[in-house]
Structure formats: C-alpha cells, structure tokens
Motif scaffolding. Sequence first.
Motif, PDB file in Angstrom:
ATOM      1  N   GLN A  98      44.138   8.059   0.052  1.00 43.73           N
ATOM      2  CA  GLN A  98      43.737   9.480   0.013  1.00 43.73           C
ATOM      3  C   GLN A  98      43.454   9.820   1.654  1.00 43.73           C
ATOM      4  O   GLN A  98      43.675  11.102   1.965  1.00 43.73           O
ATOM      5  N   ALA A  99      42.797   9.094   2.506  1.00 39.13           N
ATOM      6  CA  ALA A  99      42.542   9.432   4.027  1.00 39.13           C
ATOM      7  C   ALA A  99      43.794   9.706   4.495  1.00 39.13           C
ATOM      8  O   ALA A  99      43.979  10.552   5.334  1.00 39.13           O
ATOM      9  N   ALA A 100      44.739   8.800   4.342  1.00 38.92           N
ATOM     10  CA  ALA A 100      46.136   9.164   4.893  1.00 38.92           C
ATOM     11  C   ALA A 100      46.823  10.397   4.541  1.00 38.92           C
ATOM     12  O   ALA A 100      47.353  11.177   5.402  1.00 38.92           O
ATOM     13  N   ALA A 101      46.714  10.845   3.362  1.00 42.35           N
ATOM     14  CA  ALA A 101      47.543  11.929   2.785  1.00 42.35           C
ATOM     15  C   ALA A 101      46.664  13.182   3.729  1.00 42.35           C
ATOM     16  O   ALA A 101      47.190  14.258   4.093  1.00 42.35           O
ATOM     17  N   ARG A 102      45.214  13.168   3.745  1.00 46.50           N
ATOM     18  CA  ARG A 102      44.747  14.309   4.375  1.00 46.50           C
ATOM     19  C   ARG A 102      44.830  14.120   5.771  1.00 46.50           C
ATOM     20  O   ARG A 102      44.912  15.357   6.425  1.00 46.50           O
ATOM     21  N   ARG A 103      45.165  13.100   6.407  1.00 42.25           N
ATOM     22  CA  ARG A 103      45.371  13.185   7.891  1.00 42.25           C
ATOM     23  C   ARG A 103      46.790  13.579   8.016  1.00 42.25           C
ATOM     24  O   ARG A 103      47.165  14.369   8.953  1.00 42.25           O
ATOM     25  N   ARG A 104      47.648  13.648   7.349  1.00 41.17           N
ATOM     26  CA  ARG A 104      49.084  13.951   7.329  1.00 41.17           C
ATOM     27  C   ARG A 104      49.153  15.415   7.237  1.00 41.17           C
ATOM     28  O   ARG A 104      49.692  16.177   8.052  1.00 41.17           O
ATOM     29  N   ILE A 105      48.219  15.972   6.501  1.00 36.90           N
ATOM     30  CA  ILE A 105      48.166  17.600   6.398  1.00 36.90           C
ATOM     31  C   ILE A 105      47.713  18.007   7.542  1.00 36.90           C
ATOM     32  O   ILE A 105      48.144  19.201   8.059  1.00 36.90           O
ATOM     33  N   ALA A 106      46.589  17.553   7.971  1.00 37.95           N
ATOM     34  CA  ALA A 106      45.704  17.855   9.334  1.00 37.95           C
ATOM     35  C   ALA A 106      46.921  17.721  10.555  1.00 37.95           C
ATOM     36  O   ALA A 106      47.183  18.665  11.470  1.00 37.95           O
ATOM     37  N   THR A 107      47.702  16.980  10.615  1.00 45.72           N
ATOM     38  CA  THR A 107      48.673  16.516  11.851  1.00 45.72           C
ATOM     39  C   THR A 107      49.828  17.456  11.701  1.00 45.72           C
ATOM     40  O   THR A 107      50.184  18.139  12.381  1.00 45.72           O
ATOM     41  N   LEU A 108      50.281  17.857  10.454  1.00 41.52           N
ATOM     42  CA  LEU A 108      51.415  18.690  10.342  1.00 41.52           C
ATOM     43  C   LEU A 108      51.137  20.151  10.608  1.00 41.52           C
ATOM     44  O   LEU A 108      51.795  21.190  11.305  1.00 41.52           O
ATOM     45  N   ALA A 109      49.665  20.651  10.149  1.00 40.88           N
ATOM     46  CA  ALA A 109      49.325  21.711  10.482  1.00 40.88           C
ATOM     47  C   ALA A 109      49.016  22.131  11.699  1.00 40.88           C
ATOM     48  O   ALA A 109      49.508  23.341  12.185  1.00 40.88           O
TER      49      ALA A 109
ATOM     50  N   GLY B 113      61.455  14.538 -18.197  1.00 45.34           N
ATOM     51  CA  GLY B 113      61.394  13.097 -18.590  1.00 45.34           C
ATOM     52  C   GLY B 113      61.187  12.155 -17.392  1.00 45.34           C
ATOM     53  O   GLY B 113      61.426  10.988 -17.480  1.00 45.34           O
ATOM     54  N   ASP B 114      60.945  12.869 -16.235  1.00 42.39           N
ATOM     55  CA  ASP B 114      60.844  12.064 -15.089  1.00 42.39           C
ATOM     56  C   ASP B 114      59.414  11.323 -14.855  1.00 42.39           C
ATOM     57  O   ASP B 114      58.647  12.318 -13.944  1.00 42.39           O
ATOM     58  N   ARG B 115      59.006  10.591 -15.519  1.00 39.92           N
ATOM     59  CA  ARG B 115      57.495  10.194 -15.675  1.00 39.92           C
ATOM     60  C   ARG B 115      57.104   9.614 -14.334  1.00 39.92           C
ATOM     61  O   ARG B 115      55.788   9.857 -13.726  1.00 39.92           O
ATOM     62  N   GLU B 116      57.846   8.754 -13.750  1.00 37.36           N
ATOM     63  CA  GLU B 116      57.390   8.126 -12.485  1.00 37.36           C
ATOM     64  C   GLU B 116      57.287   9.186 -11.274  1.00 37.36           C
ATOM     65  O   GLU B 116      55.974   9.015 -10.701  1.00 37.36           O
ATOM     66  N   ASP B 117      58.185   9.998 -11.034  1.00 36.14           N
ATOM     67  CA  ASP B 117      58.032  11.060  -9.925  1.00 36.14           C
ATOM     68  C   ASP B 117      56.918  11.901 -10.436  1.00 36.14           C
ATOM     69  O   ASP B 117      55.964  12.391  -9.595  1.00 36.14           O
ATOM     70  N   GLY B 118      56.999  12.453 -11.451  1.00 36.22           N
ATOM     71  CA  GLY B 118      55.995  13.299 -11.913  1.00 36.22           C
ATOM     72  C   GLY B 118      54.343  12.609 -11.682  1.00 36.22           C
ATOM     73  O   GLY B 118      53.471  13.325 -11.385  1.00 36.22           O
ATOM     74  N   GLU B 119      54.085  11.526 -12.111  1.00 41.08           N
ATOM     75  CA  GLU B 119      52.648  10.703 -12.034  1.00 41.08           C
ATOM     76  C   GLU B 119      52.215  10.646 -10.655  1.00 41.08           C
ATOM     77  O   GLU B 119      51.331  10.618 -10.255  1.00 41.08           O
ATOM     78  N   LEU B 120      53.348  10.342  -9.831  1.00 35.98           N
ATOM     79  CA  LEU B 120      53.179   9.958  -8.664  1.00 35.98           C
ATOM     80  C   LEU B 120      52.661  11.381  -7.596  1.00 35.98           C
ATOM     81  O   LEU B 120      51.774  11.339  -6.813  1.00 35.98           O
ATOM     82  N   ALA B 121      53.602  12.510  -7.963  1.00 37.37           N
ATOM     83  CA  ALA B 121      53.172  13.686  -7.524  1.00 37.37           C
ATOM     84  C   ALA B 121      51.622  14.074  -7.807  1.00 37.37           C
ATOM     85  O   ALA B 121      50.912  14.717  -6.947  1.00 37.37           O
ATOM     86  N   LEU B 122      51.282  13.852  -8.937  1.00 34.96           N
ATOM     87  CA  LEU B 122      49.894  14.135  -9.318  1.00 34.96           C
ATOM     88  C   LEU B 122      48.924  13.393  -8.967  1.00 34.96           C
ATOM     89  O   LEU B 122      47.800  14.075  -8.744  1.00 34.96           O
ATOM     90  N   GLU B 123      49.243  12.167  -8.672  1.00 33.02           N
ATOM     91  CA  GLU B 123      48.180  11.147  -8.160  1.00 33.02           C
ATOM     92  C   GLU B 123      48.051  11.924  -6.318  1.00 33.02           C
ATOM     93  O   GLU B 123      46.881  11.722  -6.152  1.00 33.02           O
ATOM     94  N   PHE B 124      49.170  12.047  -6.006  1.00 27.32           N
ATOM     95  CA  PHE B 124      48.965  12.707  -4.572  1.00 27.32           C
ATOM     96  C   PHE B 124      48.271  13.956  -4.368  1.00 27.32           C
ATOM     97  O   PHE B 124      47.139  14.131  -3.733  1.00 27.32           O
ATOM     98  N   ALA B 125      48.500  14.760  -5.563  1.00 24.47           N
ATOM     99  CA  ALA B 125      47.505  16.245  -5.569  1.00 24.47           C
ATOM    100  C   ALA B 125      46.040  15.683  -5.694  1.00 24.47           C
ATOM    101  O   ALA B 125      45.318  16.531  -5.185  1.00 24.47           O
ATOM    102  N   ALA B 126      45.696  14.793  -6.480  1.00 23.47           N
ATOM    103  CA  ALA B 126      44.347  14.339  -6.807  1.00 23.47           C
ATOM    104  C   ALA B 126      43.713  13.794  -5.451  1.00 23.47           C
ATOM    105  O   ALA B 126      42.643  13.908  -5.114  1.00 23.47           O
ATOM    106  N   TRP B 127      44.605  13.243  -4.680  1.00 26.14           N
ATOM    107  CA  TRP B 127      43.997  12.838  -3.250  1.00 26.14           C
ATOM    108  C   TRP B 127      43.461  14.035  -2.426  1.00 26.14           C
ATOM    109  O   TRP B 127      42.599  13.893  -1.501  1.00 26.14           O
ATOM    110  N   LEU B 128      44.128  15.073  -2.704  1.00 27.04           N
ATOM    111  CA  LEU B 128      43.615  16.285  -1.861  1.00 27.04           C
ATOM    112  C   LEU B 128      42.253  16.971  -2.310  1.00 27.04           C
ATOM    113  O   LEU B 128      41.922  17.843  -1.507  1.00 27.04           O
TER     114      LEU B 128
END
Length: 314
Positions: A259-270, A299-314
């Motif tokens: 979760q912290a890594a995702a937020r750092r990535r957002i800040a770094t890219l911005a 029907g792509d459950r793996e990518d769908g769940e990963l994207a939603l997990e990432f969104a929840a970290w934000l």
Amino acid sequence: MAPDRDIIRGHVPLEPPERLLRTVGAWEGEAGRDWLKALPGLVEEYLARWELTPERVQHPGGHISMVVLVRQADGTPAALKVGMVTSQTREEHAALAHWSGLGAVRLLRDDPAGSAMLLERLHADVSLRSLPDAKAMLEACGVLRRLWVAPAEGHPFASVADHTCRLAEHLRERREQPWAADARPLADEALAALERLTESAPAAPVLLHGDFHHGNVLAGDRMPWLAIDPKPLVGDPGFDLAWLAQDRLDTLVAMPAPQAAARRRIATLADALDVDRDRLRDWTLFRAVEAGLWSLSVGDREDGELALEFAAWL
C-alpha cells in the motif's frame, strides 16, 4: 496481372497469433471473429500493394492487431501492422503522424480505412519490461515528455472527458451485476473521483497516448525508447500517467507494505512530470477500478482482482 501470392508471401505462414485469436474472439464477439477470418487475406493484400516481402509474423503480437516483420522493395526493414478498427484505434495513424517519430514509432505509410500501417522496425522483443522497475519508470517518463504535445487545430481525436463519460456509464452498469457486489464500494469511490476530476480541467490539454505502459515502449535504433500502439485522446496528462502508475502490479504486490509502495509510486510519478498528486491519485483510482471490473466482465478474474486490490490501496 496480379502478383503471385506465394511469391509475395515468400512461403511465410501468415496465420494470426494465438493471443490475437483469443482476445479478439473474446472482446469483439461475432464482428471480431469475422475480421479474423478475413485477416490473412487482408495482410496479403497489403504485402502486394506496398511491395513488401514478409520475414515472419511477430509473436505473441498485439491483442487486436497482427504485426508482420517485412522488407521494403529497397531492402529496408519495416513492420506491417494490420489491426481491427475500433473507436480506440481509429486515429492511431493520425497520432503517429502528428508525433512524426518524436517519442513514438515512425509511421512510414498508412491506409486508415483498412487500419493498416507500415512502421519503422523496432526491437520488438525488448520493451521497458526488460529494465528494473525504477529504471523503466524513469525512461517511461522521458518518453511521455516527448509525447505530451499540443494537438493540431481541427484534430480528429476524442477528448478524455467524452471517453471517460462513456467509461463511467459502463462502470455503473457493471457495478450492478451480481458478480460485482463486493466491488461496489470501490466503484462508488472511483465514480466520485471522476466527478472531482471533471469539476476542473487542465489549462492546456495535450495529445495523450491513451494506453501507456512499459510493454508499449520498445527499444529502437533511432532513439533508445519509442512508444507503440497508442489509443490517442486529448486532455489531462494525468489520464495517461494513471495507466503507467498501475504497471507491474505483480512487482508491487511482492513488495513489503505494498500500500505504501503504491502511494510512493503515485507521488514519484506526479512529481517527475509536474502532475498534481491528488489528480493523479483520482485518475489512477478511476482507471484501476474501471479496468478491474472490465476484466471481470470478460472472465479475466486474476487481472480484475489484482486491479481492484491496487485501487483499494489508494
């Protein structure tokens, strides 16, 4: 007299790659399957018309296009790309022509009606995915700086506002499906984020790639890294950067405290591209949730769940 097809082909099999068959069939339905049936003949037509000698079909290739590595009449290497025309790909040739090789693959010849393009040959097997994550992000930012230019007057590109309005409609529809019940709170957050974004627009909209990620940036000879496969739009740079922000999610998942890594990535890219952090966070949230529910819908459950997990970290 029409050229002999076996001479044009040089006995190179021109069958669509497996990934193309799978994705077009799943994403585009009957229209996609009809296009796939006609594709080998269409490729042969352009090989003959543009006097190209095929070397091999690129594998795994694109999701909605077939790429054949070819030689032009003078022996110069190039790549023939024939893709299915969709609302997202219709103006790809126009974007490449506008960039004129600055930051993107150079367009050598095109037939927009048939969605066929002759492109400069890049190193198709060497993308930014070959670099460590931090280095890849740095190089990606350099490419985006070149791509984000003002569009020409009277340009044909759709706006981010119109495009995301349609995406929001689909997101609302998918939100109501039984399989999306657990994701409804995230969908509501994503729609609220889009509403905040639409309340204010960037002062100077620019031409965007639309599908910018490490896999769509290849090594070249003319420049170190060049973008391919744009789905061009005009609008807020944060829309482009949001797709890059969720690249290599498998790398983020493996990090301590993702979760912290995702937020750092957002800040770094911005900060690297002078994009407002809050706007980038909202764009990333919206695009991740929209992509996640779309993946679940096909029907792509793996990518769908990963994207939603990432969104929840934000």
